[in-house]
Motif scaffolding. Sequence first.
Motif, PDB file in Angstrom:
ATOM      1  N   MET A   1       0.856  -1.162   0.000  1.00 46.29           N
ATOM      2  CA  MET A   1       0.000   0.000   0.000  1.00 46.29           C
ATOM      3  C   MET A   1       0.905   1.229   0.000  1.00 46.29           C
ATOM      4  O   MET A   1       1.895   1.276   0.709  1.00 46.29           O
ATOM      5  CB  MET A   1      -0.892  -0.003   1.238  1.00 46.29           C
ATOM      6  CG  MET A   1      -1.744   1.222   1.336  1.00 46.29           C
ATOM      7  SD  MET A   1      -3.067   1.174   2.582  1.00 46.29           S
ATOM      8  CE  MET A   1      -2.216   0.801   4.072  1.00 46.29           C
ATOM      9  N   LYS A   2       0.558   2.188  -0.834  1.00 47.33           N
ATOM     10  CA  LYS A   2       1.320   3.425  -0.943  1.00 47.33           C
ATOM     11  C   LYS A   2       0.324   4.575  -0.802  1.00 47.33           C
ATOM     12  O   LYS A   2      -0.677   4.607  -1.498  1.00 47.33           O
ATOM     13  CB  LYS A   2       2.027   3.475  -2.294  1.00 47.33           C
ATOM     14  CG  LYS A   2       2.971   4.611  -2.470  1.00 47.33           C
ATOM     15  CD  LYS A   2       3.709   4.421  -3.787  1.00 47.33           C
ATOM     16  CE  LYS A   2       4.891   5.306  -3.914  1.00 47.33           C
ATOM     17  NZ  LYS A   2       6.024   4.917  -3.085  1.00 47.33           N
ATOM     18  N   ILE A   3       0.613   5.470   0.086  1.00 53.48           N
ATOM     19  CA  ILE A   3      -0.251   6.623   0.322  1.00 53.48           C
ATOM     20  C   ILE A   3       0.590   7.863   0.101  1.00 53.48           C
ATOM     21  O   ILE A   3       1.701   7.956   0.630  1.00 53.48           O
ATOM     22  CB  ILE A   3      -0.797   6.604   1.767  1.00 53.48           C
ATOM     23  CG1 ILE A   3      -1.647   5.361   1.980  1.00 53.48           C
ATOM     24  CG2 ILE A   3      -1.596   7.878   2.066  1.00 53.48           C
ATOM     25  CD1 ILE A   3      -1.914   5.043   3.421  1.00 53.48           C
ATOM     26  N   GLY A   4       0.090   8.797  -0.686  1.00 50.90           N
ATOM     27  CA  GLY A   4       0.881   9.993  -0.916  1.00 50.90           C
ATOM     28  C   GLY A   4       0.114  11.060  -1.659  1.00 50.90           C
ATOM     29  O   GLY A   4      -1.013  10.854  -2.084  1.00 50.90           O
ATOM     30  N   ILE A   5       0.751  12.192  -1.800  1.00 52.07           N
ATOM     31  CA  ILE A   5       0.139  13.312  -2.499  1.00 52.07           C
ATOM     32  C   ILE A   5       1.006  13.689  -3.700  1.00 52.07           C
ATOM     33  O   ILE A   5       2.204  13.420  -3.733  1.00 52.07           O
ATOM     34  CB  ILE A   5      -0.060  14.532  -1.569  1.00 52.07           C
ATOM     35  CG1 ILE A   5       1.258  14.961  -0.920  1.00 52.07           C
ATOM     36  CG2 ILE A   5      -1.093  14.230  -0.510  1.00 52.07           C
ATOM     37  CD1 ILE A   5       1.142  16.191  -0.042  1.00 52.07           C
ATOM     38  N   THR A   6       0.371  14.292  -4.675  1.00 50.46           N
ATOM     39  CA  THR A   6       1.066  14.752  -5.862  1.00 50.46           C
ATOM     40  C   THR A   6       0.312  15.946  -6.433  1.00 50.46           C
ATOM     41  O   THR A   6      -0.852  16.167  -6.101  1.00 50.46           O
ATOM     42  CB  THR A   6       1.177  13.627  -6.917  1.00 50.46           C
ATOM     43  OG1 THR A   6       2.007  14.078  -7.987  1.00 50.46           O
ATOM     44  CG2 THR A   6      -0.173  13.217  -7.457  1.00 50.46           C
ATOM     45  N   ASN A   7       0.961  16.692  -7.261  1.00 50.37           N
ATOM     46  CA  ASN A   7       0.313  17.826  -7.916  1.00 50.37           C
ATOM     47  C   ASN A   7      -0.392  17.379  -9.186  1.00 50.37           C
ATOM     48  O   ASN A   7       0.034  16.428  -9.850  1.00 50.37           O
ATOM     49  CB  ASN A   7       1.349  18.902  -8.277  1.00 50.37           C
ATOM     50  CG  ASN A   7       1.865  19.631  -7.069  1.00 50.37           C
ATOM     51  OD1 ASN A   7       1.120  19.901  -6.135  1.00 50.37           O
ATOM     52  ND2 ASN A   7       3.141  19.948  -7.075  1.00 50.37           N
ATOM     53  N   VAL A   8      -1.452  18.079  -9.536  1.00 48.68           N
ATOM     54  CA  VAL A   8      -2.148  17.836 -10.796  1.00 48.68           C
ATOM     55  C   VAL A   8      -1.182  18.158 -11.934  1.00 48.68           C
ATOM     56  O   VAL A   8      -0.432  19.124 -11.872  1.00 48.68           O
ATOM     57  CB  VAL A   8      -3.418  18.733 -10.890  1.00 48.68           C
ATOM     58  CG1 VAL A   8      -4.051  18.622 -12.263  1.00 48.68           C
ATOM     59  CG2 VAL A   8      -4.405  18.361  -9.803  1.00 48.68           C
ATOM     60  N   GLY A   9      -1.185  17.317 -12.952  1.00 49.87           N
ATOM     61  CA  GLY A   9      -0.360  17.579 -14.117  1.00 49.87           C
ATOM     62  C   GLY A   9       1.019  16.953 -14.088  1.00 49.87           C
ATOM     63  O   GLY A   9       1.781  17.102 -15.036  1.00 49.87           O
ATOM     64  N   THR A  10       1.348  16.257 -13.003  1.00 48.55           N
ATOM     65  CA  THR A  10       2.645  15.593 -12.960  1.00 48.55           C
ATOM     66  C   THR A  10       2.510  14.183 -13.513  1.00 48.55           C
ATOM     67  O   THR A  10       1.414  13.685 -13.730  1.00 48.55           O
ATOM     68  CB  THR A  10       3.208  15.519 -11.521  1.00 48.55           C
ATOM     69  OG1 THR A  10       2.389  14.631 -10.758  1.00 48.55           O
ATOM     70  CG2 THR A  10       3.259  16.886 -10.873  1.00 48.55           C
TER      71      THR A  10
END
Length: 73
Positions: A1-10
Amino acid sequence: MKIGITNVGTKRLAEHRRDGWSIAKTQYFAFGSDAYDVEQAVLYACATSSAFLHICPPTKCGAVERRKPQTQT
């Protein structure tokens, strides 16, 4: 399981898919700080809940920092 955040468009989600990960849920946040707070709350829940320990043991949960979520008043 991987939980994380990222920006739109990456390309981050595409890279995870390419590496064999399945995307279970995405959520848009207007502010990165809100996304960070939710990410930390989920990581904290995973690290402290016995229901998640078989999936995400605290030493391998992927979180550098597992802080207790702050409540807003």
